[in-house]
Design a protein around this motif. Structure first.
Motif, PDB file in Angstrom:
ATOM      1  N   LEU A 110       2.461 -11.573  -3.027  1.00 47.80           N
ATOM      2  CA  LEU A 110       3.587 -11.305  -1.993  1.00 47.80           C
ATOM      3  C   LEU A 110       2.779 -10.900  -0.766  1.00 47.80           C
ATOM      4  O   LEU A 110       3.075 -11.065   0.437  1.00 47.80           O
ATOM      5  CB  LEU A 110       4.555 -10.228  -2.456  1.00 47.80           C
ATOM      6  CG  LEU A 110       5.465 -10.660  -3.614  1.00 47.80           C
ATOM      7  CD1 LEU A 110       6.417  -9.646  -3.952  1.00 47.80           C
ATOM      8  CD2 LEU A 110       6.180 -11.902  -3.245  1.00 47.80           C
ATOM      9  N   CYS A 111       1.656 -10.011  -0.857  1.00 50.11           N
ATOM     10  CA  CYS A 111       0.813  -9.369   0.207  1.00 50.11           C
ATOM     11  C   CYS A 111       0.397 -10.317   1.235  1.00 50.11           C
ATOM     12  O   CYS A 111      -0.198 -11.518   0.715  1.00 50.11           O
ATOM     13  CB  CYS A 111      -0.029  -8.546  -0.335  1.00 50.11           C
ATOM     14  SG  CYS A 111      -1.295  -7.717   0.993  1.00 50.11           S
ATOM     15  N   ASN A 112       0.540 -10.275   2.548  1.00 49.33           N
ATOM     16  CA  ASN A 112       0.243 -10.942   3.498  1.00 49.33           C
ATOM     17  C   ASN A 112      -0.974 -10.347   4.325  1.00 49.33           C
ATOM     18  O   ASN A 112      -1.484 -11.398   5.130  1.00 49.33           O
ATOM     19  CB  ASN A 112       1.333 -11.509   4.503  1.00 49.33           C
ATOM     20  CG  ASN A 112       1.947 -10.332   5.028  1.00 49.33           C
ATOM     21  OD1 ASN A 112       1.367  -9.450   5.044  1.00 49.33           O
ATOM     22  ND2 ASN A 112       3.270 -10.595   5.374  1.00 49.33           N
ATOM     23  N   GLY A 113      -1.465  -9.497   3.950  1.00 47.82           N
ATOM     24  CA  GLY A 113      -2.562  -8.838   4.657  1.00 47.82           C
ATOM     25  C   GLY A 113      -2.375  -8.526   5.813  1.00 47.82           C
ATOM     26  O   GLY A 113      -3.393  -8.425   6.706  1.00 47.82           O
ATOM     27  N   CYS A 114      -1.282  -8.020   6.243  1.00 47.02           N
ATOM     28  CA  CYS A 114      -0.705  -7.308   7.658  1.00 47.02           C
ATOM     29  C   CYS A 114      -1.684  -6.170   7.813  1.00 47.02           C
ATOM     30  O   CYS A 114      -1.778  -6.045   9.204  1.00 47.02           O
ATOM     31  CB  CYS A 114       0.698  -7.370   7.746  1.00 47.02           C
ATOM     32  SG  CYS A 114       1.409  -6.246   6.989  1.00 47.02           S
ATOM     33  N   ILE A 169      -4.385   3.933   0.697  1.00 43.59           N
ATOM     34  CA  ILE A 169      -4.341   2.551   0.577  1.00 43.59           C
ATOM     35  C   ILE A 169      -5.027   1.915   1.467  1.00 43.59           C
ATOM     36  O   ILE A 169      -4.903   2.221   2.856  1.00 43.59           O
ATOM     37  CB  ILE A 169      -2.655   1.989   0.695  1.00 43.59           C
ATOM     38  CG1 ILE A 169      -2.806   0.462   0.456  1.00 43.59           C
ATOM     39  CG2 ILE A 169      -2.251   2.504   1.810  1.00 43.59           C
ATOM     40  CD1 ILE A 169      -1.443   0.144   0.094  1.00 43.59           C
ATOM     41  N   TYR A 170      -6.012   0.804   1.247  1.00 44.50           N
ATOM     42  CA  TYR A 170      -7.025   0.598   1.934  1.00 44.50           C
ATOM     43  C   TYR A 170      -7.437  -0.910   1.924  1.00 44.50           C
ATOM     44  O   TYR A 170      -7.217  -1.534   0.699  1.00 44.50           O
ATOM     45  CB  TYR A 170      -8.268   1.538   2.045  1.00 44.50           C
ATOM     46  CG  TYR A 170      -9.102   1.516   0.944  1.00 44.50           C
ATOM     47  CD1 TYR A 170      -8.563   2.009  -0.021  1.00 44.50           C
ATOM     48  CD2 TYR A 170     -10.127   1.019   0.810  1.00 44.50           C
ATOM     49  CE1 TYR A 170      -9.220   2.082  -1.105  1.00 44.50           C
ATOM     50  CE2 TYR A 170     -10.977   0.944  -0.302  1.00 44.50           C
ATOM     51  CZ  TYR A 170     -10.580   1.445  -1.276  1.00 44.50           C
ATOM     52  OH  TYR A 170     -11.281   1.736  -2.338  1.00 44.50           O
ATOM     53  N   VAL A 171      -8.181  -1.551   2.912  1.00 47.84           N
ATOM     54  CA  VAL A 171      -8.769  -2.773   2.820  1.00 47.84           C
ATOM     55  C   VAL A 171     -10.389  -2.182   3.115  1.00 47.84           C
ATOM     56  O   VAL A 171     -10.422  -1.700   4.185  1.00 47.84           O
ATOM     57  CB  VAL A 171      -8.386  -3.719   3.747  1.00 47.84           C
ATOM     58  CG1 VAL A 171      -9.383  -5.088   3.789  1.00 47.84           C
ATOM     59  CG2 VAL A 171      -6.883  -4.237   3.384  1.00 47.84           C
ATOM     60  N   PRO A 172     -11.406  -2.552   2.345  1.00 42.72           N
ATOM     61  CA  PRO A 172     -12.700  -1.858   2.520  1.00 42.72           C
ATOM     62  C   PRO A 172     -13.192  -2.198   3.838  1.00 42.72           C
ATOM     63  O   PRO A 172     -13.815  -1.430   4.594  1.00 42.72           O
ATOM     64  CB  PRO A 172     -13.420  -2.680   1.518  1.00 42.72           C
ATOM     65  CG  PRO A 172     -12.488  -3.234   0.462  1.00 42.72           C
ATOM     66  CD  PRO A 172     -11.150  -3.356   1.001  1.00 42.72           C
ATOM     67  N   PRO A 182     -10.724 -10.921  -0.967  1.00 38.33           N
ATOM     68  CA  PRO A 182      -9.499 -11.148  -0.449  1.00 38.33           C
ATOM     69  C   PRO A 182      -8.958 -10.012   0.710  1.00 38.33           C
ATOM     70  O   PRO A 182      -9.378  -8.681   0.363  1.00 38.33           O
ATOM     71  CB  PRO A 182      -8.336 -11.301  -1.622  1.00 38.33           C
ATOM     72  CG  PRO A 182      -9.009 -10.503  -2.663  1.00 38.33           C
ATOM     73  CD  PRO A 182     -10.505 -10.620  -2.466  1.00 38.33           C
ATOM     74  N   ASN A 183      -8.230 -10.490   1.459  1.00 39.81           N
ATOM     75  CA  ASN A 183      -7.748  -9.465   2.516  1.00 39.81           C
ATOM     76  C   ASN A 183      -6.490  -8.940   1.995  1.00 39.81           C
ATOM     77  O   ASN A 183      -5.648  -9.002   2.589  1.00 39.81           O
ATOM     78  CB  ASN A 183      -7.780 -10.272   4.054  1.00 39.81           C
ATOM     79  CG  ASN A 183      -7.359  -9.157   4.886  1.00 39.81           C
ATOM     80  OD1 ASN A 183      -7.618  -7.900   4.922  1.00 39.81           O
ATOM     81  ND2 ASN A 183      -6.651  -9.709   5.999  1.00 39.81           N
ATOM     82  N   LYS A 184      -6.667  -8.248   0.866  1.00 42.68           N
ATOM     83  CA  LYS A 184      -5.546  -7.704   0.263  1.00 42.68           C
ATOM     84  C   LYS A 184      -6.063  -6.082   0.095  1.00 42.68           C
ATOM     85  O   LYS A 184      -7.047  -5.583  -0.494  1.00 42.68           O
ATOM     86  CB  LYS A 184      -5.123  -8.194  -1.033  1.00 42.68           C
ATOM     87  CG  LYS A 184      -5.027  -9.575  -1.082  1.00 42.68           C
ATOM     88  CD  LYS A 184      -3.864 -10.201  -0.630  1.00 42.68           C
ATOM     89  CE  LYS A 184      -3.943 -11.940  -0.307  1.00 42.68           C
ATOM     90  NZ  LYS A 184      -2.512 -12.516  -0.357  1.00 42.68           N
ATOM     91  N   PRO A 185      -5.184  -5.064   0.255  1.00 45.49           N
ATOM     92  CA  PRO A 185      -5.344  -3.786   0.261  1.00 45.49           C
ATOM     93  C   PRO A 185      -5.522  -3.326  -1.246  1.00 45.49           C
ATOM     94  O   PRO A 185      -4.922  -4.137  -2.195  1.00 45.49           O
ATOM     95  CB  PRO A 185      -4.325  -3.007   1.024  1.00 45.49           C
ATOM     96  CG  PRO A 185      -2.996  -3.841   1.154  1.00 45.49           C
ATOM     97  CD  PRO A 185      -3.523  -5.398   0.965  1.00 45.49           C
TER      98      PRO A 185
END
Lengths: 267, 665
Positions: free
Chosen positions: B242-246, B272-275, B281-284
């Motif tokens: 579901l995550c679109n990486g916004c 909650i983070y994206v490294p 993948p660009n998912k937190p």
């Protein structure tokens, strides 16, 4: 009817067992194993301080197994051998009933390994003083004296294999000493042949022997055989902290690797 | 009746200089059953091989003993020779009279006698040999690559481009590894991210690659061509579908002060983070330990602000089992922190940083957006001291090896610092400059000559703080050990590269060997540098030893080529040197099962014709068994035997050794 006989009778009466192995008086004024396959013979069943034989030795005999449902009269060493052979996949929970005799001589019926483990924990006894003294004496000898002691003892051996026959843990259908292609262990009763056999026997029982001492009692030339396995067990207990015959899921320390095992003997 | 031929090789001078080969051949000819015996200068050469073939034909030999080098060297050669003449190759045995005899003993009669005895022993073995046939096992053409740094990425791409499936697992939320953290790379000073991120994207988009980030190996069973790996996919509390990486969630998270691992703790991140922005993948991921929701259930900011409804606080770790045929281990390395150095302040001085931390300060994606500002007060340091070999090559620190990359990156750091702070001063304390590599030496010279970096040969004994300055006390060994004291604004330690703290447990899970520093061991330091001792498992990158990027990439491609070669076959041929159990004498104590390191022993129920179980016995899986023989040693009733090294063969060899009569002297 004694309490022991009552328990046995009940097992026969409700069809729980087809064969009971216990003790009875023999014609020589001693006691022997008795194999009871119907309740009519139950009055011959006895238990007293002379009943020392470890009857679990019969468990794996095909002649016994064919009866199907079994019961054994066992004291502490017998029950320890039940757990040890359980850890070696030779007996499953529920394969037999055990009429356990506690240290005061009172019988009780044990049906599963869990009950046996509890019974053993509650009925621990110390090894006989004589044995401990002899062990201490031998361990205090110099290496040369010790070698001489055992050479002298083994020189008496007549290779009757009584030690093997009475041991509940010597259940192999083909013993290493009976293999002749190749003949690793010389069969003759000679210094080298006797040494071969007793080293092999001791090593095969290291960390497995539950200390019933039957091998020593059966030996017609009085070699203190139980000392060898008892001393090996002691080393294993020191290095790995495990004791055989206490748990049905015992992990044999010489074959099981644990991360916390000491490695200080590897140099 | 056996008709055995004995062939003694001189190995040029290797054997013949200490062993009288002619005499060995002569003694051997007296052994009953030996119908032909000779010696020759090079038995492995073409004429030597022909000599064996001709003798097999002429004397109708049924078995062959070659007295020569180690079987590891030429056993396959001579077995092939024997097989070409129609004899089962396992009737050819090698007596090692080189490594075990001529090389380790002086010239003399006793050495010749030992060679003769060795031959006699092997003749007895051949007499008891039985024909054996190779075992064929299928290959699963799917590779597991562990670690998504540059090595793992390269290996995955190479294997996948050859048309094979790859499962790439990475324990962090994103692939990229250490290379993603670097600013520029030596010796070209090209931007690390610029060359790495296209590869990361390629991995994500490759049809043959399944990327599993935030995942670790739980356990491994099986053997070459047929591994079964269980992978723990850690809960990231995000529904990845579901995550679109916004990234809205990461902005809304009220917790913002967690030290940022990607920035080597030079910056802060939310719970909650994206490294990093280019993460693949660009998912937190939610850092459970620091998240308020998981601490007391009071916060749901990320969830209420997620337009995709992708936050899932109830997500659990998943255990996924995959069948793979080969494994590439590319788990990389880590570095020692500043807290490892009591002499440099035990990590208590904020402005004493590691090379990796300095790397983040130099990086345009770093916490200072590429400006060199020191952590304590954010000022631009005017004097920076770099200390090479911090921990490395230091037996007192327990790290005796060279970390290999520090000389080059320290030169780079000093250079980049000078580019950014032209009026600053960069001093480097070093032991030696190790700049072996294409264009490496030139790079270091450039630092010295063009960028005015000051190299001081000597060690630093102490760093301490005084009046807002860091006092660096060292010695210049090129100036007769003159004490040097520098008042610096910042100190950068090129700390030792070390194995990950969990390297040992991973090695144990994979059954691969590792060295005393917990780096994984190759099968041979020169000739098999990428294979491990466990067939089917190869190594890539710095999990084996410290390595720079070009080396890691080269080794990754090498590991990939080993894997691709393995996958080019439909069936693997294995030597039939495996254990076999005697089901009639086995009593089923399963001691063998508990000692087998390869999980090759199974339980087989023996049934009567009515289907009743008579007994349960040990049965050996010929695909898994590696022929180590441990079960044979443990089996009390000798119900297990090792094909090719049976009890009977070994016994006859030992007997032969003790039955030396006058004839054989």
């Amino acid at each position: 009817m004694t309490e022991l006989q009552n328990i046995a009778k009940k097992l026969f009466d409700d069809g729980s067992i087809n064969l009971l192995i216990g003790y009875s008086n023999n014609e020589n004024g001693g006691t022997s194993a008795i194999f009871i396959d119907n309740s009519a013979d139950i009055d011959k069943l006895i238990y007293n301080e002379n009943c020392h034989q470890n009857l679990m030795v019969y468990f794996q005999k095909p002649e016994v197994k064919k009866f199907g449902k079994l019961a054994f009269v066992v004291s502490l060493p017998g029950l320890k051998s039940v757990l040890e052979i359980a850890s070696e996949n030779q007996i499953k929970d529920g394969d037999a009933y055990f009429i356990a005799i506690d240290k005061d001589g009172n019988p009780s019926l044990l049906q599963d390994f869990h009950q046996i483990e509890d019974f053993i924990t509650n009925n621990q006894t110390k090894p006989p003083m004589g044995l401990l003294k002899l062990m201490e004496k031998i361990n205090n000898m110099t290496r040369e004296e010790r070698w001489q002691y055992w050479t002298d003892e083994f020189s008496k051996c007549i290779k009757c294999y009584a030690c093997r026959s009475v041991c509940p843990l010597c259940y192999c259908t083909q013993c290493i000493t009976d293999i002749n292609i190749p003949q690793w262990i010389s069969t003759e009763s000679s210094p080298i042949g006797n040494l071969d056999w007793h080293i092999a026997r001791a090593m095969h029982l290291a960390g497995r022997c539950i200390g019933c001492g039957e091998c020593m009692k059966a030996c017609p030339v009085d070699i203190p055989l139980a000392l060898l396995t008892a001393n090996l067990n002691k080393s294993i207990a020191i290095h790995f902290g495990d004791e055989p015959g206490m748990k049905a899921d015992y992990k044999y320390p010489l074959s099981h690797y644990k991360l916390e095992d000491k490695e200080n003997f590897i140099r | 009746m056996a008709r055995i031929g004995v062939f003694i090789c001189h190995c040029g001078e290797n054997i013949a200089s200490t062993v009288d080969c002619g005499k060995v051949a002569e003694i051997s000819s007296k052994i009953p059953g030996v119908v032909f015996s000779t010696d020759y200068k090079y038995m492995c050469s073409d004429p030597g091989q022909t000599l064996i073939k001709d003798a097999i034909k002429k004397y109708k030999l049924t078995g062959v003993v070659v007295g020569a080098c180690s079987p590891r060297m030429h056993e396959p050669t001579f077995r092939k020779v024997v097989a070409s003449e129609g004899i089962n190759p396992f009737f050819c045995e090698m007596a090692n009279i080189r490594e075990h005899c001529s090389w380790v003993h002086p010239k003399g009669e006793e050495t010749t006698q030992k060679a003769a005895d060795t031959i006699r022993i092997l003749v007895e073995k051949v007499r008891n040999n039985e024909p054996l046939y190779p075992i064929k096992v299928p290959v699963t053409k799917r590779a597991l690559v562990i670690g998504g740094g540059i090595a793992g990425i390269q290996a995955s791409l190479d294997i996948a481009n050859a048309g094979n499936e790859v499962i790439l697992i990475e324990k962090e939320p994103s692939i990229g590894g250490h290379m993603a953290q670097l600013s520029e790379t030596f010796p070209t000073l090209d931007c690390s991210q610029c060359i790495l991120t296209p590869r990361m994207v390629e991995v994500a988009q490759h049809p043959n690659i399944t990327l599993m980030s935030y995942s670790e190996v739980e356990s491994l069973e099986g053997f070459i061509g047929n591994f079964k790996a269980t992978i723990r996919k850690k809960a990231r509390f995000i529904n990845e579908e579901l995550c679109n990486g916004c990234g809205d969630c990461t902005l809304k998270c009220p917790i913002k002060k967690i030290p940022d691992e990607f920035n080597a703790e030079m910056g802060k991140r939310p719970a909650i983070y994206v490294p990093f922005p280019q993460a693949v993948p660009n998912k937190p991921v939610i850092d459970k330990d620091n998240c308020t929701h998981f601490k007391n259930g009071k916060c749901q900011f990320c969830k209420t602000n997620c337009s995709a409804g992708a936050i899932d606080f109830d997500q659990q770790d998943q255990l996924i089992t995959v069948d793979v045929g080969a494994i590439v281990v590319a788990t990389g390395f880590t570095i020692k922190g500043t807290d490892f150095f009591p002499e440099y302040g035990y990590g208590k001085y904020k402005d004493v940083v590691t090379g990796l931390q300095f790397e983040r300060l130099l990086s345009s994606s770093g916490p200072t957006l590429g400006e060199v500002r020191r952590p304590s007060d954010g000022k631009v340091p005017k004097k920076v001291v770099f200390i090479a070999c911090a921990g490395s090559r230091d037996p007192a620190k327990g790290i005796e090896y060279c970390s290999k990359i520090c000389c080059m990156y320290t030169a780079k750091h000093a250079m980049l610092y000078k580019h950014k702070v032209p009026d600053g001063e960069a001093d480097i304390f070093y032991m030696d400059i190790r700049a072996g590599g294409k264009n490496y030496e030139e790079f270091v010279r450039r630092a010295v000559e063009e960028d005015d970096v000051n190299y001081i040969r000597g060690r630093v004994s102490k760093v301490y703080e005084k009046n807002g300055k860091l006092i660096v006390r060292g010695v210049d060994t090129l100036l007769n050990s003159t004490p040097v004291e520098i008042e610096a604004d910042m100190v950068v330690l090129a700390t030792a590269s070390v194995a990950h703290s969990d390297a040992e447990s991973l090695a144990q899970k994979l059954h691969i060997s590792y060295d005393s520093y917990n780096f994984f061991s190759e099968a041979h330091p020169k000739l098999r540098p990428v294979e491990t001792n466990t067939a089917g498992i190869t190594l890539a990158g710095a999990c084996q030893a410290p390595k720079d990027i070009p080396e890691s990439v080269a080794q990754a491609s090498a590991a990939a080529s080993k894997t691709i070669a393995l996958f080019s076959q439909d069936l693997l041929t294995r030597e039939p040197i495996i254990a076999v159990s005697n089901k009639s004498t086995c009593v089923g104590c399963f001691l063998c099962q508990s000692v087998c390191p390869y999980l090759a022993i199974e339980r087989e129920e023996i049934k009567d014709r009515n289907g009743n179980i008579i007994k349960t016995v040990a049965s050996i899986n010929s695909g898994l068994c590696q022929g180590c023989g441990t079960c044979v040693a443990f089996c009390r009733s000798k119900s297990i035997d090792l094909q090719g090294y049976t009890n009977n063969q070994v016994f006859s060899e030992v007997s032969a050794l003790f039955e030396r009569s006058e004839e054989y002297v």
